[in-house]
Design a protein around this motif. Structure first.
Motif, PDB file in Angstrom:
ATOM      1  N   LYS A 400       0.826  -1.205   0.000  1.00  0.00           N
ATOM      2  CA  LYS A 400       0.000   0.000   0.000  1.00  0.00           C
ATOM      3  C   LYS A 400       0.863   1.259   0.000  1.00  0.00           C
ATOM      4  O   LYS A 400       0.564   2.231  -0.700  1.00  0.00           O
ATOM      5  CB  LYS A 400      -0.923   0.007   1.217  1.00  0.00           C
ATOM      6  N   SER A 401       1.938   1.247   0.776  1.00  0.00           N
ATOM      7  CA  SER A 401       2.779   2.441   0.857  1.00  0.00           C
ATOM      8  C   SER A 401       3.442   2.739  -0.487  1.00  0.00           C
ATOM      9  O   SER A 401       3.537   3.903  -0.896  1.00  0.00           O
ATOM     10  CB  SER A 401       3.835   2.262   1.952  1.00  0.00           C
ATOM     11  N   SER A 405       2.550   6.045  -2.689  1.00  0.00           N
ATOM     12  CA  SER A 405       3.644   6.952  -3.026  1.00  0.00           C
ATOM     13  C   SER A 405       3.729   7.182  -4.530  1.00  0.00           C
ATOM     14  O   SER A 405       3.876   8.317  -4.988  1.00  0.00           O
ATOM     15  CB  SER A 405       4.970   6.370  -2.508  1.00  0.00           C
ATOM     16  N   GLU A 406       3.616   6.099  -5.330  1.00  0.00           N
ATOM     17  CA  GLU A 406       3.707   6.223  -6.783  1.00  0.00           C
ATOM     18  C   GLU A 406       2.492   6.962  -7.335  1.00  0.00           C
ATOM     19  O   GLU A 406       2.594   7.759  -8.273  1.00  0.00           O
ATOM     20  CB  GLU A 406       3.833   4.836  -7.417  1.00  0.00           C
ATOM     21  N   GLN A 410       2.737  10.394  -9.533  1.00  0.00           N
ATOM     22  CA  GLN A 410       2.209  10.552 -10.883  1.00  0.00           C
ATOM     23  C   GLN A 410       1.114  11.613 -10.931  1.00  0.00           C
ATOM     24  O   GLN A 410       1.048  12.419 -11.859  1.00  0.00           O
ATOM     25  CB  GLN A 410       1.686   9.211 -11.405  1.00  0.00           C
ATOM     26  N   MET A 411       0.244  11.607  -9.926  1.00  0.00           N
ATOM     27  CA  MET A 411      -0.831  12.585  -9.915  1.00  0.00           C
ATOM     28  C   MET A 411      -0.290  13.990  -9.712  1.00  0.00           C
ATOM     29  O   MET A 411      -0.774  14.959 -10.311  1.00  0.00           O
ATOM     30  CB  MET A 411      -1.841  12.246  -8.813  1.00  0.00           C
ATOM     31  N   GLY A 412       0.741  14.124  -8.885  1.00  0.00           N
ATOM     32  CA  GLY A 412       1.343  15.428  -8.680  1.00  0.00           C
ATOM     33  C   GLY A 412       1.887  16.011  -9.973  1.00  0.00           C
ATOM     34  O   GLY A 412       1.761  17.209 -10.242  1.00  0.00           O
ATOM     35  N   GLN A 424      -6.005  19.254  -3.636  1.00  0.00           N
ATOM     36  CA  GLN A 424      -5.641  18.201  -2.688  1.00  0.00           C
ATOM     37  C   GLN A 424      -6.146  16.854  -3.196  1.00  0.00           C
ATOM     38  O   GLN A 424      -7.250  16.758  -3.747  1.00  0.00           O
ATOM     39  CB  GLN A 424      -6.234  18.489  -1.301  1.00  0.00           C
ATOM     40  N   PHE A 425      -5.343  15.819  -2.970  1.00  0.00           N
ATOM     41  CA  PHE A 425      -5.659  14.493  -3.494  1.00  0.00           C
ATOM     42  C   PHE A 425      -5.401  13.444  -2.414  1.00  0.00           C
ATOM     43  O   PHE A 425      -4.367  13.469  -1.756  1.00  0.00           O
ATOM     44  CB  PHE A 425      -4.773  14.232  -4.727  1.00  0.00           C
ATOM     45  N   TYR A 426      -6.371  12.530  -2.235  1.00  0.00           N
ATOM     46  CA  TYR A 426      -6.257  11.508  -1.200  1.00  0.00           C
ATOM     47  C   TYR A 426      -6.472  10.125  -1.806  1.00  0.00           C
ATOM     48  O   TYR A 426      -7.201   9.964  -2.782  1.00  0.00           O
ATOM     49  CB  TYR A 426      -7.296  11.751  -0.095  1.00  0.00           C
TER      50      TYR A 426
END
Length: 460
Positions: A400-401, A405-406, A410-412, A424-426
Motif C-alpha cells: 500500500k505504501s 507513493s507512486e 504521478q498525480m502530482g 488536494q488528493f487523497y
C-alpha cells in the motif's frame, strides 16, 4: 499511404457502402474464412483453442462463427506471444519499447503500429497492427469521418488544405491520437494536437493561433472548445466536427451542432479495432462496418472479430460495450448492421476552482493511463472545488505504501502540468471497486448520487 492512393482506396471503400446487404454478408464471410485459416496456420493459441473446441481445419469454411471459442483481454495478456502471428514480436519487448522510447507515431521496428491499452493487472496491454492492417483501419476511419459527403465535396474540402485540431489524450500510444495523425497526413491536411492536460488559458492561445476549421476529439473535450467559442474567448469557423473516443449523448450533439453550425459525425472505435462504425442521426443508430469487422451480441455480451488484422488476430474478442443489433434489409439506406442504444464509457470531467475564482478541468482520460504493478482498479470522486479522492483496489501481495507513493507522484506531475497544484488528493484503499448497479459498468469518475450506491469497505 500517399494522397492519391488514399483517395482511390477511399472511393473503393465508399462503394462498398452501396452494396446490397446480401453482397456485404458474402464479403464479410469471405474475409472471415480467410482470417480463420490464417489464424489456424500462424497462431499457436488459436489452433490449440479451436482444436480443444472440437473444430477441425476442414470446418473452418463452414462452421458458424458462434461455434468458435470466445476470448477476453485477460486471455490476450496471458497468451499474447502465442496468439500473435509475428514471431519477432513479444509482449515483453513491446513493454520495453513502450517504457523506454518516447511515445510518437513511429512504428515498432519500423513496421508495426503499437496501440497502448491499460490492463486490469496494472500492466499495459498492446494491440499490434502491421502496415496492411493499419492502412485498412485508417481508411475505415477516413470513410467514417467523411461519411456524409460526396466525393466532389470531399475533393473540394481537401483541396483547401483543412486545418484540423485533435483534442484528446495525445501523450501516449493511444490508438485515436496515432490514427488521427496518420489519417490527417494521408489526406494532406494541416494538424495540431491539443492535449486534454493542457491548461485552459493555453487552449485559447493555441486555438486562436491555429484557427482550425475541422475539430476531432473526445466529445467532452470538444464541448470545452465549444464553450470557449460560445463565450467569445475563441473565434472559430468550423466546417466539420468529428466525435470519437467516448459515447456522444443527444444533448451534447445538439449543443455542438448549435455552437459550430455544422453536423457532428460520431465515429465508433476501440483499441482492438479503431474503425467500428459511424453515427450521423441518433434516431437511426450507429452504422457498423460489417465489411471490416464482425460484431456479435450473445447473452448481453459483445464480441468483436476484426477482419483486417492478421498480425494480431482477434476472433470473438469480448468488449465491454452493450449494443442492440438490427440487421440491414433491402429497404435500408446502407447495407450494414445498425446498433441502437450504444452504452460505452462516458465519464464526467472534474472541474476545480482556486481562491481567485479561476476554473480549470481535469479530464478522466488524462489519469486513466496509470500503470502501477499491484494496482488492480481505481475510481475517483470529487470532494470539494479543490480536492478529490481515489478509491484503489490492489492485489493481496501489493504494498500500500509503495502504491500510494507512486500514485501521489504521478498525480502530482499531472496536476502540475495543468496548473492545479492547489488541488488536494487523497488515496483510500478498498476491498473491491464495485460496478454501477444500473449499468454493470465501473465508472472511472463517481458522480454525485452514484456514490451512495457503492458501499466500500476501506482497507486502510
Amino acid at each position: 499511404m500517399n494522397y492519391l492512393n488514399t483517395l482511390l482506396e477511399l472511393n473503393r471503400l465508399r462503394k462498398q457502402a452501396k452494396f446490397s446487404p446480401e453482397r456485404i454478408k458474402k464479403l464479410q464471410d469471405r474475409k472471415l474464412r480467410r482470417l480463420l485459416h490464417y489464424a489456424w496456420e500462424h497462431s499457436a493459441y488459436y489452433r490449440r483453442t479451436f482444436e480443444l473446441a472440437g473444430i477441425t481445419e476442414d470446418q473452418l469454411d463452414t462452421l458458424p462463427l458462434s461455434c468458435f471459442p470466445t476470448m477476453d483481454k485477460q486471455a490476450l495478456l496471458t497468451h499474447f506471444d502465442e496468439l500473435i502471428t509475428l514471431p519477432e514480436v513479444t509482449q515483453e519487448e513491446l513493454r520495453k519499447f513502450d517504457e523506454e522510447i518516447e511515445a510518437d507515431r513511429k512504428p515498432y521496428n519500423g513496421k508495426y503500429h503499437v496501440v497502448h491499452s491499460s490492463g486490469s493487472t496494472g500492466k499495459p496491454g498492446y494491440f499490434v497492427y502491421d502496415e496492411n492492417a493499419w492502412n485498412s483501419m485508417l481508411m475505415g476511419i477516413i470513410r467514417a469521418a467523411l461519411w456524409n459527403m460526396t466525393m466532389p465535396q470531399i475533393l473540394k474540402l481537401l483541396l483547401k488544405r483543412p486545418r484540423i485540431v485533435y483534442i484528446a489524450a495525445t501523450d501516449g500510444r493511444y490508438g485515436g491520437a496515432m490514427a488521427v495523425g496518420d489519417g490527417i497526413d494521408g489526406v494532406g491536411a494541416k494538424q495540431m494536437y491539443l492535449d486534454i492536460k493542457t491548461p485552459l488559458n493555453q487552449w485559447v492561445e493555441k486555438l486562436s493561433e491555429f484557427r482550425p476549421n475541422i475539430v476531432i476529439g473526445y466529445p467532452s473535450a470538444v464541448k470545452i472548445m465549444a464553450e470557449l467559442v460560445e463565450c467569445g474567448e475563441v473565434k472559430a469557423d468550423i466546417e466539420k466536427v468529428i466525435s470519437c473516443g467516448e459515447p456522444l449523448g443527444t444533448g451534447l450533439r445538439n449543443y455542438l451542432e448549435q455552437i459550430f453550425h455544422t453536423e457532428v459525425v460520431n465515429v465508433y472505435g476501440a483499441s482492438e479495432s479503431l474503425a467500428l462504425g459511424v453515427e450521423m442521426d441518433p434516431k437511426e443508430g450507429m452504422i457498423l462496418f460489417d465489411d471490416l469487422n464482425v460484431i456479435e451480441m450473445e447473452s448481453g455480451v459483445m464480441y468483436l472479430t476484426s477482419l483486417y488484422n492478421f498480425a494480431q488476430p482477434l476472433i470473438r474478442y469480448r468488449l465491454s460495450d452493450h449494443l442492440t443489433l438490427k440487421a440491414a434489409d433491402e429497404t435500408d439506406r446502407y447495407p450494414f448492421t445498425r446498433a441502437v442504444g450504444l452504452l460505452g464509457r462516458n465519464e464526467d470531467i472534474l472541474w476545480f476552482e482556486d481562491g481567485s475564482g479561476h476554473r480549470e478541468f481535469l479530464h478522466p482520460l488524462a489519469i486513466e493511463g496509470f500503470c502501477i504493478e499491484g494496482l488492480k482498479d481505481y475510481q475517483f470522486r470529487q470532494i470539494t472545488q479543490d480536492s478529490f479522492e481515489m478509491y484503489a483496489e490492489i492485489t493481496a501481495e501489493a504494498s500500500k505504501s509503495m502504491i500510494r507513493s507512486e500514485m501521489m507522484r504521478q498525480m502530482g506531475r499531472i496536476l502540475a502540468e495543468k496548473h492545479l497544484d492547489y488541488v488536494q488528493f487523497y488515496v483510500n484503499f478498498v476491498d473491491e471497486i464495485l460496478p454501477d448497479p444500473k449499468t454493470g459498468k465501473k465508472p472511472l469518475i463517481l458522480t454525485e448520487g452514484k456514490e451512495e450506491n457503492h458501499e466500500y469497505n476501506l482497507a486502510g
